[in-house]
Scaffold this motif. Structure first.
Motif, PDB file in Angstrom:
ATOM      1  N   LEU A  23      77.338  29.313  20.615  1.00  0.00           N
ATOM      2  CA  LEU A  23      76.171  28.504  21.491  1.00  0.00           C
ATOM      3  C   LEU A  23      77.012  30.058  22.872  1.00  0.00           C
ATOM      4  O   LEU A  23      77.127  30.691  22.963  1.00  0.00           O
ATOM      5  CB  LEU A  23      76.925  27.635  22.470  1.00  0.00           C
ATOM      6  CG  LEU A  23      77.732  26.526  21.575  1.00  0.00           C
ATOM      7  CD1 LEU A  23      78.331  25.699  21.454  1.00  0.00           C
ATOM      8  CD2 LEU A  23      76.222  25.620  21.154  1.00  0.00           C
ATOM      9  N   PRO A  24      75.345  29.945  23.442  1.00  0.00           N
ATOM     10  CA  PRO A  24      75.291  31.088  24.795  1.00  0.00           C
ATOM     11  C   PRO A  24      76.445  30.748  25.411  1.00  0.00           C
ATOM     12  O   PRO A  24      77.205  30.172  25.841  1.00  0.00           O
ATOM     13  CB  PRO A  24      73.883  30.104  25.465  1.00  0.00           C
ATOM     14  CG  PRO A  24      73.414  29.336  24.540  1.00  0.00           C
ATOM     15  CD  PRO A  24      74.699  28.419  23.977  1.00  0.00           C
ATOM     16  N   ASN A  25      77.059  32.068  25.717  1.00  0.00           N
ATOM     17  CA  ASN A  25      78.835  32.333  26.801  1.00  0.00           C
ATOM     18  C   ASN A  25      78.111  31.839  28.494  1.00  0.00           C
ATOM     19  O   ASN A  25      77.076  31.723  28.778  1.00  0.00           O
ATOM     20  CB  ASN A  25      78.187  34.027  26.673  1.00  0.00           C
ATOM     21  CG  ASN A  25      79.186  34.842  27.593  1.00  0.00           C
ATOM     22  OD1 ASN A  25      80.283  33.619  28.462  1.00  0.00           O
ATOM     23  ND2 ASN A  25      79.587  35.818  27.478  1.00  0.00           N
ATOM     24  N   PRO A  26      78.890  30.951  28.642  1.00  0.00           N
ATOM     25  CA  PRO A  26      78.740  30.364  29.913  1.00  0.00           C
ATOM     26  C   PRO A  26      78.908  31.492  30.927  1.00  0.00           C
ATOM     27  O   PRO A  26      78.238  30.952  31.901  1.00  0.00           O
ATOM     28  CB  PRO A  26      80.161  29.473  29.753  1.00  0.00           C
ATOM     29  CG  PRO A  26      80.973  29.948  29.299  1.00  0.00           C
ATOM     30  CD  PRO A  26      80.234  30.387  27.545  1.00  0.00           C
ATOM     31  N   ALA A  27      79.437  32.600  31.009  1.00  0.00           N
ATOM     32  CA  ALA A  27      79.562  33.569  31.498  1.00  0.00           C
ATOM     33  C   ALA A  27      78.424  33.758  31.910  1.00  0.00           C
ATOM     34  O   ALA A  27      78.157  33.910  32.860  1.00  0.00           O
ATOM     35  CB  ALA A  27      80.650  34.624  31.782  1.00  0.00           C
ATOM     36  N   LEU A  28      76.973  33.851  30.996  1.00  0.00           N
ATOM     37  CA  LEU A  28      76.022  34.626  31.431  1.00  0.00           C
ATOM     38  C   LEU A  28      74.931  34.148  32.255  1.00  0.00           C
ATOM     39  O   LEU A  28      74.953  33.835  33.059  1.00  0.00           O
ATOM     40  CB  LEU A  28      75.369  34.460  29.826  1.00  0.00           C
ATOM     41  CG  LEU A  28      73.935  34.783  29.750  1.00  0.00           C
ATOM     42  CD1 LEU A  28      73.796  36.844  30.589  1.00  0.00           C
ATOM     43  CD2 LEU A  28      73.569  35.404  28.713  1.00  0.00           C
ATOM     44  N   ILE A  29      74.993  32.217  31.631  1.00  0.00           N
ATOM     45  CA  ILE A  29      74.400  31.617  32.212  1.00  0.00           C
ATOM     46  C   ILE A  29      75.476  30.643  33.774  1.00  0.00           C
ATOM     47  O   ILE A  29      74.446  30.849  34.851  1.00  0.00           O
ATOM     48  CB  ILE A  29      74.790  29.676  31.866  1.00  0.00           C
ATOM     49  CG1 ILE A  29      74.246  29.842  30.432  1.00  0.00           C
ATOM     50  CG2 ILE A  29      73.876  28.910  32.356  1.00  0.00           C
ATOM     51  CD1 ILE A  29      74.726  28.397  29.828  1.00  0.00           C
ATOM     52  N   TRP A  30      76.520  31.315  34.171  1.00  0.00           N
ATOM     53  CA  TRP A  30      76.534  31.306  35.578  1.00  0.00           C
ATOM     54  C   TRP A  30      76.188  32.126  36.104  1.00  0.00           C
ATOM     55  O   TRP A  30      76.233  32.211  37.972  1.00  0.00           O
ATOM     56  CB  TRP A  30      78.538  30.886  35.608  1.00  0.00           C
ATOM     57  CG  TRP A  30      78.858  31.092  36.340  1.00  0.00           C
ATOM     58  CD1 TRP A  30      79.392  32.414  38.291  1.00  0.00           C
ATOM     59  CD2 TRP A  30      79.255  30.468  37.411  1.00  0.00           C
ATOM     60  NE1 TRP A  30      79.873  32.077  38.702  1.00  0.00           N
ATOM     61  CE2 TRP A  30      79.970  30.552  38.388  1.00  0.00           C
ATOM     62  CE3 TRP A  30      79.401  29.093  37.327  1.00  0.00           C
ATOM     63  CZ2 TRP A  30      80.073  29.669  39.866  1.00  0.00           C
ATOM     64  CZ3 TRP A  30      79.376  28.234  38.755  1.00  0.00           C
ATOM     65  CH2 TRP A  30      80.438  28.360  39.715  1.00  0.00           C
ATOM     66  N   TRP A  31      75.987  33.276  35.829  1.00  0.00           N
ATOM     67  CA  TRP A  31      76.336  34.962  36.287  1.00  0.00           C
ATOM     68  C   TRP A  31      74.354  34.841  36.919  1.00  0.00           C
ATOM     69  O   TRP A  31      73.644  34.849  37.618  1.00  0.00           O
ATOM     70  CB  TRP A  31      76.405  35.653  36.328  1.00  0.00           C
ATOM     71  CG  TRP A  31      77.788  36.856  36.263  1.00  0.00           C
ATOM     72  CD1 TRP A  31      78.786  36.136  35.511  1.00  0.00           C
ATOM     73  CD2 TRP A  31      78.383  36.186  37.556  1.00  0.00           C
ATOM     74  NE1 TRP A  31      79.872  36.727  36.174  1.00  0.00           N
ATOM     75  CE2 TRP A  31      79.618  36.359  37.420  1.00  0.00           C
ATOM     76  CE3 TRP A  31      77.430  36.248  38.631  1.00  0.00           C
ATOM     77  CZ2 TRP A  31      80.199  36.524  38.631  1.00  0.00           C
ATOM     78  CZ3 TRP A  31      78.254  36.918  40.105  1.00  0.00           C
ATOM     79  CH2 TRP A  31      80.092  36.433  39.867  1.00  0.00           C
ATOM     80  N   LYS A  32      73.392  33.962  35.969  1.00  0.00           N
ATOM     81  CA  LYS A  32      71.967  33.645  36.195  1.00  0.00           C
ATOM     82  C   LYS A  32      72.103  33.429  37.051  1.00  0.00           C
ATOM     83  O   LYS A  32      71.134  32.629  37.390  1.00  0.00           O
ATOM     84  CB  LYS A  32      71.676  32.917  34.352  1.00  0.00           C
ATOM     85  CG  LYS A  32      70.910  34.417  33.553  1.00  0.00           C
ATOM     86  CD  LYS A  32      69.802  33.615  32.136  1.00  0.00           C
ATOM     87  CE  LYS A  32      69.678  34.067  31.493  1.00  0.00           C
ATOM     88  NZ  LYS A  32      69.042  33.306  30.818  1.00  0.00           N
ATOM     89  N   ALA A  33      72.525  31.500  36.895  1.00  0.00           N
ATOM     90  CA  ALA A  33      72.235  30.471  38.547  1.00  0.00           C
ATOM     91  C   ALA A  33      72.500  31.558  39.622  1.00  0.00           C
ATOM     92  O   ALA A  33      72.301  31.628  39.846  1.00  0.00           O
ATOM     93  CB  ALA A  33      73.602  29.531  37.851  1.00  0.00           C
ATOM     94  N   PHE A  36      69.901  33.668  40.156  1.00  0.00           N
ATOM     95  CA  PHE A  36      68.015  32.660  40.776  1.00  0.00           C
ATOM     96  C   PHE A  36      68.836  32.054  42.234  1.00  0.00           C
ATOM     97  O   PHE A  36      68.092  32.123  43.364  1.00  0.00           O
ATOM     98  CB  PHE A  36      68.397  31.608  39.905  1.00  0.00           C
ATOM     99  CG  PHE A  36      67.990  31.832  38.735  1.00  0.00           C
ATOM    100  CD1 PHE A  36      68.111  31.444  37.382  1.00  0.00           C
ATOM    101  CD2 PHE A  36      67.189  33.026  38.646  1.00  0.00           C
ATOM    102  CE1 PHE A  36      67.364  31.430  36.067  1.00  0.00           C
ATOM    103  CE2 PHE A  36      66.348  33.219  36.991  1.00  0.00           C
ATOM    104  CZ  PHE A  36      66.439  32.343  36.039  1.00  0.00           C
TER     105      PHE A  36
END
Lengths: 107, 166
Positions: A23-33, A36
């Motif tokens: 699954l996508p890395n949650p850290a990546l999603i956190w830093w993308k958020a 933004f």
């Protein structure tokens, strides 16, 4: 098909859906958020500047049109003997101005 | 919610949510992107809920909205390109078996209804909340979805499940 039968079929489908893939890395999603959020805050802060730029462009365009309309006779008299070359040069100036404005107002 | 809390929440909910997105969207290739989009929207919205069950329900609602937004975008692109026939649902992805292919022949809302009710075990009220539907209509919609699934299974020559009594 009653509810217990549906639950069996859906359970079978759910088991097929667990393919164990990464699954996508949650850290990546956190830093993308967070990124933004920062971009949204920056856009909010610079919004008054962008509005002022568009207002000044609109005022300049309206002023130009009004002046041209007010002095149209004089402009016609000026351009009449010039011929095609001056019209082409004028059109080129307008195009260059448009490109320059696009460059200035692009992010 | 700080990063550690988010990571724990993600590990707890992402596998099941990924399965939901994959089956309802019928597009395995887009499932990862939709999963990311769902969590990004979740983090941006910062829902003020403390109950883990309510957070999970909000997450599924967000995922459903992301899937529908993607379909609307694809529909607009198809209309512009004129290369695709107008369809109400996303093109079905290659399934991994008969059951998968049959499920993908259902309407998108039916897929979402069946998944939330029988895989996630949501009550009718929670299903209605996740799909923005009237709670009173869920029972009828589920009945129709089950009926359609049964019809599709029969059409594909898959025998009915014999319900085993406990």
């Amino acid at each position: 098909m009653n509810e217990p039968e549906a639950a069996v079929w859906m359970g079978r489908l759910a088991a097929l859906s667990r393919d164990g893939g990464a699954l996508p890395n949650p850290a990546l999603i956190w830093w993308k958020a967070r990124l933004f959020e920062k971009q949204a805050a920056q856009a909010r802060a610079t919004r008054p500047i962008a509005i002022a730029q568009w207002v000044s462009l609109a005022v300049a365009a309206v002023t130009t049109i009004v002046l041209c309309m007010a002095n149209w006779r004089s402009i016609q008299d000026l351009l009449a003997p010039a011929g095609l070359a001056l019209w082409v040069a004028g059109a080129a100036c307008v195009i260059l101005m448009g490109m320059a404005l696009r460059f200035v107002f692009s992010d | 919610m700080d990063q550690n809390e988010f990571t724990a929440f993600y590990h707890e909910t992402a596998p099941a949510l990924h399965g939901y997105i994959r089956r309802v969207s019928a597009d395995g290739q887009a499932a990862d992107d939709l999963l990311q989009e769902t969590y990004l929207r979740f983090l941006r919205a910062k829902p003020e809920v403390d109950d883990p069950a309510a957070m999970k329900a909000y997450l599924y609602k967000t995922a459903t909205a992301a899937i529908y937004d993607r379909w609307r975008r694809q529909r607009r692109e198809r209309l512009w390109s004129l290369a695709f026939r107008f369809r109400d649902e996303a093109p079905p992805a290659a399934g991994t078996g008969d059951v998968t292919r049959c499920f993908e022949k259902l309407k998108p809302r039916e897929r979402a209804l069946l998944w939330l009710a029988y895989v996630e075990g949501y009550a009718h009220g929670e299903v209605a909340g996740a799909l923005d539907l009237n709670e009173k209509s869920i029972k009828v919609l589920l009945f129709r979805a089950r009926r359609n699934l049964e019809r599709i299974l029969r059409q594909n020559g898959i025998s009915e499940v014999q319900h085993e009594r406990a």
